[in-house]
Design a protein around this motif. Structure first.
Motif, PDB file in Angstrom:
ATOM      1  N   PRO A  49       0.811  -1.207   0.000  1.00 41.41           N
ATOM      2  CA  PRO A  49       0.000   0.000   0.000  1.00 41.41           C
ATOM      3  C   PRO A  49       0.854   1.272   0.000  1.00 41.41           C
ATOM      4  O   PRO A  49       1.968   1.275   0.508  1.00 41.41           O
ATOM      5  N   TYR A  50       0.312   2.291  -0.600  1.00 39.94           N
ATOM      6  CA  TYR A  50       0.971   3.595  -0.581  1.00 39.94           C
ATOM      7  C   TYR A  50       0.508   4.365   0.651  1.00 39.94           C
ATOM      8  O   TYR A  50      -0.556   4.097   1.196  1.00 39.94           O
ATOM      9  N   SER A  51       1.291   5.322   1.051  1.00 38.89           N
ATOM     10  CA  SER A  51       0.865   6.255   2.099  1.00 38.89           C
ATOM     11  C   SER A  51       1.330   7.632   1.668  1.00 38.89           C
ATOM     12  O   SER A  51       2.416   8.075   2.013  1.00 38.89           O
ATOM     13  N   ASN A  67     -16.684   8.525  -2.423  1.00 38.48           N
ATOM     14  CA  ASN A  67     -15.603   7.833  -1.706  1.00 38.48           C
ATOM     15  C   ASN A  67     -14.534   8.795  -1.210  1.00 38.48           C
ATOM     16  O   ASN A  67     -13.940   8.570  -0.159  1.00 38.48           O
ATOM     17  N   LYS A  98     -15.771  10.137   1.948  1.00 38.85           N
ATOM     18  CA  LYS A  98     -15.625   9.180   3.052  1.00 38.85           C
ATOM     19  C   LYS A  98     -14.167   9.047   3.483  1.00 38.85           C
ATOM     20  O   LYS A  98     -13.877   8.808   4.650  1.00 38.85           O
ATOM     21  N   ILE A 140     -18.111  -3.208  -5.431  1.00 43.89           N
ATOM     22  CA  ILE A 140     -16.715  -3.580  -5.697  1.00 43.89           C
ATOM     23  C   ILE A 140     -15.919  -2.341  -6.100  1.00 43.89           C
ATOM     24  O   ILE A 140     -14.789  -2.125  -5.642  1.00 43.89           O
ATOM     25  N   ASN A 151     -16.664   0.739  -5.267  1.00 48.22           N
ATOM     26  CA  ASN A 151     -16.521   1.550  -4.045  1.00 48.22           C
ATOM     27  C   ASN A 151     -15.350   1.054  -3.211  1.00 48.22           C
ATOM     28  O   ASN A 151     -14.562   1.830  -2.682  1.00 48.22           O
ATOM     29  N   SER A 152     -15.284  -0.259  -3.092  1.00 43.23           N
ATOM     30  CA  SER A 152     -14.250  -0.874  -2.263  1.00 43.23           C
ATOM     31  C   SER A 152     -12.858  -0.469  -2.753  1.00 43.23           C
ATOM     32  O   SER A 152     -11.979  -0.096  -1.971  1.00 43.23           O
ATOM     33  N   HIS A 153     -12.670  -0.501  -4.069  1.00 39.74           N
ATOM     34  CA  HIS A 153     -11.351  -0.186  -4.621  1.00 39.74           C
ATOM     35  C   HIS A 153     -11.076   1.310  -4.648  1.00 39.74           C
ATOM     36  O   HIS A 153      -9.962   1.740  -4.369  1.00 39.74           O
ATOM     37  N   TYR A 198     -12.269   3.536  -2.680  1.00 41.08           N
ATOM     38  CA  TYR A 198     -11.986   3.983  -1.315  1.00 41.08           C
ATOM     39  C   TYR A 198     -10.569   3.562  -0.905  1.00 41.08           C
ATOM     40  O   TYR A 198      -9.830   4.337  -0.284  1.00 41.08           O
ATOM     41  N   ASP A 199     -10.223   2.341  -1.252  1.00 41.98           N
ATOM     42  CA  ASP A 199      -8.888   1.840  -0.910  1.00 41.98           C
ATOM     43  C   ASP A 199      -7.800   2.760  -1.478  1.00 41.98           C
ATOM     44  O   ASP A 199      -6.848   3.135  -0.777  1.00 41.98           O
ATOM     45  N   ASN A 210      -7.904   6.127   0.246  1.00 42.05           N
ATOM     46  CA  ASN A 210      -7.381   5.965   1.602  1.00 42.05           C
ATOM     47  C   ASN A 210      -5.854   5.986   1.590  1.00 42.05           C
ATOM     48  O   ASN A 210      -5.217   6.600   2.449  1.00 42.05           O
ATOM     49  N   GLN A 211      -5.282   5.334   0.600  1.00 39.43           N
ATOM     50  CA  GLN A 211      -3.817   5.323   0.492  1.00 39.43           C
ATOM     51  C   GLN A 211      -3.271   6.695   0.114  1.00 39.43           C
ATOM     52  O   GLN A 211      -2.160   7.052   0.494  1.00 39.43           O
ATOM     53  N   THR A 255      -3.822   8.814   3.536  1.00 39.35           N
ATOM     54  CA  THR A 255      -3.076   8.413   4.723  1.00 39.35           C
ATOM     55  C   THR A 255      -1.605   8.772   4.595  1.00 39.35           C
ATOM     56  O   THR A 255      -0.972   8.505   3.567  1.00 39.35           O
TER      57      THR A 255
END
Lengths: 753, 231
Positions: free
Chosen positions: A550-552, A595, A598, A734, A736-738, A740-741, A744-745, A748
């Motif tokens: 994951p990226y941050s 997203n 969120k 699906i 949304n899931s990606h 958001y992921d 999020n990265q 964060t």
């Protein structure tokens, strides 16, 4: 008398003001005002409206017409919303004014048509079934007078009035299917039949276009040259001698053999009617036909210019200036230099043109540095006209590693000296300085600080040949490869030992300047970090989900540019699902927004769908950013090339208050199931699995591909690149899931900092 | 209790990777599953499955893993238990009023769900495989009033008994879920249990009957569930 004097004064003032626009600098044109209806209506809505007009035909014809309307509605909108189509700018305004004049006698037709300018180097104009007429900047740059533009517009009006686009589509469909008169045709004859039909349409457009033109107040006196515009469309807008000294300076002089004094003459022969496979009739036949049509035409009260010669020339000049940058952004560096060179002869103080030459030279230098010059170089032997000298010169400069870099840097050093505060010049200058120092391992001390003084027996620019006693070389005990290696070393050192090497004298004027010396030292000290992410590597490695880390990134805001959603059913004949794709794009954009909210990430979307009338600026911004990413991705990863329009990109970054721009999209794909054979076998031997295998066999394989790439437009670094294949139908949750992921990265922040 | 729960959740969240997305940031979910178990032994109930009520909480700890705790409860009324009689009796026409058969089962499971990252899913969405361990406590009770029945050749092994069983075991399963209205989870899947228990050879028939019931009732479970992403 007084009124006419005043008029002349106003005209002169206007002319001076217009030409002053080009004297010192130039700002690329953008669209202005409110977005026309063509830009704000969804393609699906346009299609539905057009579809309602299809009535009364046979079922098969109706279906083909509907298919045409579907494809054309969406593909035209792709062009319109690319950001390359201009409206309410000087060029589009002018074209509209000319169209008004051409169609004075047909006001109903005029009301149905919308004229825009398409920013491309291609010399063309085209009209669509929907009434959109596009004239390219390439064409505007080449025209000789307003009447020629009027004739081209008349031609395009006929294409629209006679519904040529849809007729051609229907006919091509019949030919392809071998129906009606095309029964029994083989492939060769089908191709010829298609070409013949297309040519008939062109002839009709010429003939009927001439009738429209003759009805107008435009003169036919200088019309016929329009066919020369078409004939020589592959050439630059002018053919002028390329002055070798253009890229030289007071101490940097290219050897004489680097310059091709005798260039290849332009082929002026008319090609006879061997145009069987062409979609257009030959230029000669078209010209002859038009000549006979205008023979004896009464030009009294008519003129070449109804809007005005000054405005025509002004618009043509804008088009030519636009071409310079278009060539640069499309990595056509040599045409970019030549076009800028021609304009610089007229506007020698124009910074935009000088910078464009510098950017093109830098592009050539970077490709030459990486021994990948052929990718951006035209084979000089195939270039017609006086511009061949430039193509030959660059070819010669590429032949010695580093020379192109030196020449480009010399040009940029002069620009830096003249415009020390220009950020774009500085960026390119530093880039080339770094390449010189690190790639070619050249130091400040490698360059001469005084001009070359040729030995008495040597002419300047010709390499000296010191007298020496020629001894037979010792060859015993040497292998073929030893001899070749020696020969190579000899060639590389020969110049320095024997005389003038132009590259060493490139910076004589600046060697004593402190800033130049310091720049050299800084470049020596500078160590460029490898780019944050190697795109190819990420794309490939992330196919394997397990290896993804994951990226941050820790960014608060990003701008998403033109999100993509494509629905493709590879099992169907019509694979691309236009309407579903557009609906999906609207939905995808909404998902991005929700997203981001969120993920507490501030987000702006530059989207072409559902634009509001007052969002012209948004479309302009999108065009610049799309051009940016297209250019960035056009270079191989090892080419370290700054971006030519950095300041425009920076202005957008400032406007949106972030340096991070994202390109993202989704492909929803239905394809043959990968395990069909296995499922069938399994079902035969174990029938209870039919309830599971049958739906899978019927529905096919369902895949969702989601990708996202984040660019730091300040540093040109790819900060994130992710490519995800999901073995599932494209479902909202699906996505949304990606999404958001990914957000999020981005949001964060890494704890490591 | 609340503090302990939060403590556990914090610990679990630390176990995960730095980037734990959840579904739109929602990592904690509560869920009710209705489990269907095949009545392998309880054939006299017909083909109706045994129903198990499972309540679970799950927490996403990494992009492909969620951890959960599940409590399962199963209760059903047993038909007349053939084993209560000797084998010569055959089918008995027993008045339900004379018979009481109860089966109760409580199960607590610790479950790890690993989502198919390779197929492109991110926890808690998509297809997953389940690993877990459970502890089970079951009671099997039979009470028969024999006074109304006289079968000359029959022998009643017992008129009443109450057996208890304790099982441990491992769960393996697959499933998938999808999300509607951005909050509601619809889940379905199946599990196979690998139970483990120690019963002495000399244990009473009642005890062995109970263990057998529990064993066969729990070999396989299909479930459909509904839940909600809480936070």
């Amino acid at each position: 008398m007084r009124i006419s004097t005043l008029f002349l004064f106003v005209l002169l003032a206007l002319s001076t003001r217009l030409s002053a626009q080009f004297e010192t600098d130039y700002t690329p044109v953008t669209s202005k005002g409110n977005l026309p209806k063509d830009f704000v209506t969804l393609s699906s809505t346009k299609y539905e409206e057009a579809r309602r007009t299809v009535k009364g035909d046979k079922h098969s014809t109706r279906k083909t017409k509907e298919k045409f309307l579907l494809e054309s509605s969406f593909s035209i909108d792709d062009v319109l919303l690319s950001g390359k189509v201009l409206f309410n700018d000087p060029m589009a305004d002018y074209v509209n004014k000319v169209a008004d004049k051409v169609l004075e006698s047909e006001p109903d037709v005029r009301r149905q048509l919308r004229f825009y300018v398409y920013k491309t180097t291609a010399v063309n104009a085209f009209s669509t079934n929907q009434g959109v007429v596009l004239v390219t900047t390439g064409l505007l740059a080449q025209l000789e007078n307003e009447a020629q533009l009027a004739f081209i517009l008349s031609h395009e009006v006929v294409h629209y009035k006679e519904k040529h686009a849809i007729k051609k589509y229907l006919e091509s469909d019949l030919i392809s299917k071998g129906k009606g008169a095309y029964d029994q045709l083989n492939m060769e004859h089908k191709l010829l039949a298609k070409s013949a039909f297309s040519k008939e349409e062109e002839k009709e457009a010429d003939e009927k276009g001439l009738i429209i033109f003759l009805k107008s107040r435009y003169s036919t006196a200088n019309l016929i040259g329009v066919y020369d515009v078409l004939k020589y469309a592959y050439l630059p807008f002018d053919d002028v001698v390329f002055d070798k000294t253009f890229l030289e300076n007071s101490t940097l002089k290219f050897p004489d053999d680097y310059y091709k004094a005798h260039t290849m003459a332009i082929d002026t022969k008319d090609i006879e009617d061997d145009d069987a496979r062409s979609t257009h009739p030959s230029i000669k036949s078209r010209r002859d036909k038009t000549l006979s049509g205008i023979k004896g035409a009464d030009n009294s009260g008519k003129a070449d210019y109804l809007i005005g010669e000054t405005e025509f020339k002004h618009v043509r000049e804008i088009a030519r200036f636009e071409l310079c940058r278009l060539y640069t952004l499309h990595n056509l560096y040599e045409p970019g230099i030549y076009t800028s060179y021609m304009l610089l002869k007229k506007y020698p103080n124009n910074l935009y043109l000088k910078k464009n030459v510098a950017f093109c030279l830098a592009g050539l230098a970077q490709y030459s540095n990486e021994t990948d010059f052929k990718k951006v170089h035209f084979d000089s032997d195939s270039v017609e006209g006086k511009s061949q000298a430039l193509f030959y010169l660059t070819f010669r400069l590429d032949s010695v590693k580093g020379d192109m870099n030196v020449v480009a840097l010399a040009y940029l050093t002069k620009l830096k000296n003249d415009y020390p505060n220009d950020a774009e010049i500085n960026e390119f200058y530093k880039n080339l300085m770094y390449s010189l120092v690190h790639q070619h391992e050249m130091k400040y001390s490698d360059f001469r600080s005084s001009a070359y003084v040729a030995p008495a027996h040597v002419d300047s620019g010709v390499q000296a040949k010191p007298t020496e006693v020629v001894k037979a070389p010792v060859e015993e005990g040497k292998s073929k490869y030893d001899k070749l290696r020696e020969q190579q070393v000899e060639v590389e050192t020969k110049k320095d030992e024997t005389g003038y090497n132009f590259s060493k004298y490139a910076f004589v004027e600046y060697m004593n300047k402190d800033w130049f010396k310091k720049d050299f030292e800084d470049a020596e000290k500078e160590v460029k970090k490898p780019k944050a992410i190697d795109i190819d590597f990420v794309m490939n490695s992330q196919m394997d989900r397990a290896t993804e880390r994951p990226y941050s990134l820790g960014y608060d805001k990003i701008v998403v540019v033109d999100p993509i959603y494509s629905r493709i059913n590879a099992r169907k004949k019509e694979k691309y699902k236009y309407i579903q794709s557009e609906a999906g794009q609207v939905d995808f954009t909404e998902r991005l927004k929700s997203n981001a909210k969120k993920a507490k990430l501030s987000l702006e979307v530059l989207n072409t769908k559902n634009l509001q009338a007052n969002e012209t600026e948004k479309l302009n911004d999108l065009a610049i950013m799309d051009e940016y990413i297209t250019e960035r991705l056009s270079h191989e990863k090892y080419i370290d090339m700054p971006y030519a329009e950095r300041e425009r990109v920076r202005a957008i970054a400032k406007k949106y208050n972030t340096d991070y721009f994202m390109w993202t999209g989704t492909f929803s794909l239905t394809d043959r199931n990968r395990w069909n054979g296995l499922m069938i076998m399994y079902s035969i031997f174990f029938p209870p699995v039919w309830p599971f295998t049958l739906p899978a066999l019927v529905n096919g394989g369902q895949y969702t591909i989601y990708f996202a790439m984040v660019y730091d437009v300040k540093t040109d670094e790819v900060k994130m690149a992710t490519y995800r294949e999901i073995n599932n139908r494209t479902r909202g949750y699906i996505l949304n899931s990606h999404i958001y992921d990914v957000f999020n990265q981005i949001k964060t922040k890494s704890k490591k900092g | 209790m609340k503090g302990k729960l939060l403590g556990i959740l914090m610990f679990l969240s630390l176990c995960g990777a730095a980037q734990v997305p959840g579904y739109q940031g929602l990592k904690f979910s509560v869920k009710y599953d209705l489990g269907f178990m095949h009545p392998i032994f309880e054939y006299r109930r017909g083909t109706l499955p045994l129903l198990c009520h499972n309540f679970s909480v799950d927490y996403v700890v990494s992009r492909s893993v969620s951890l959960g705790i599940r409590y399962g409860f199963m209760f059903y009324k047993q038909p007349p238990n053939k084993l209560a009689f000797n084998n010569n009796v055959g089918d008995l026409d027993i008045n339900p009023a004379d018979y009481l058969g109860k089966y109760q089962q409580h199960q607590i499971s610790f479950i790890v769900k690993r989502f198919y990252k390779r197929k492109g899913f991110i926890a808690p969405v998509g297809r997953y495989i389940t690993f877990g361990a459970y502890y089970q406590y079951a009671t099997d009770q039979t009470i028969l009033n024999t006074t109304n029945y006289s079968y000359p050749n029959s022998k009643f092994y017992f008129q009443s008994f109450k057996g208890t069983a304790h099982f441990g075991g491992v769960i393996l399963g697959i499933g998938r879920n999808f999300i509607v209205a951005n909050r509601v989870i619809i889940d379905f899947g199946g599990e196979i249990n690998f139970p483990f228990a120690v019963v002495s050879k000399t244990a009473s028939l009642e005890k062995r009957v109970t263990y057998r019931d529990v064993l066969y009732n729990n070999l396989m479970q299909l479930y459909i569930g509904v839940g909600m992403l809480a936070f």
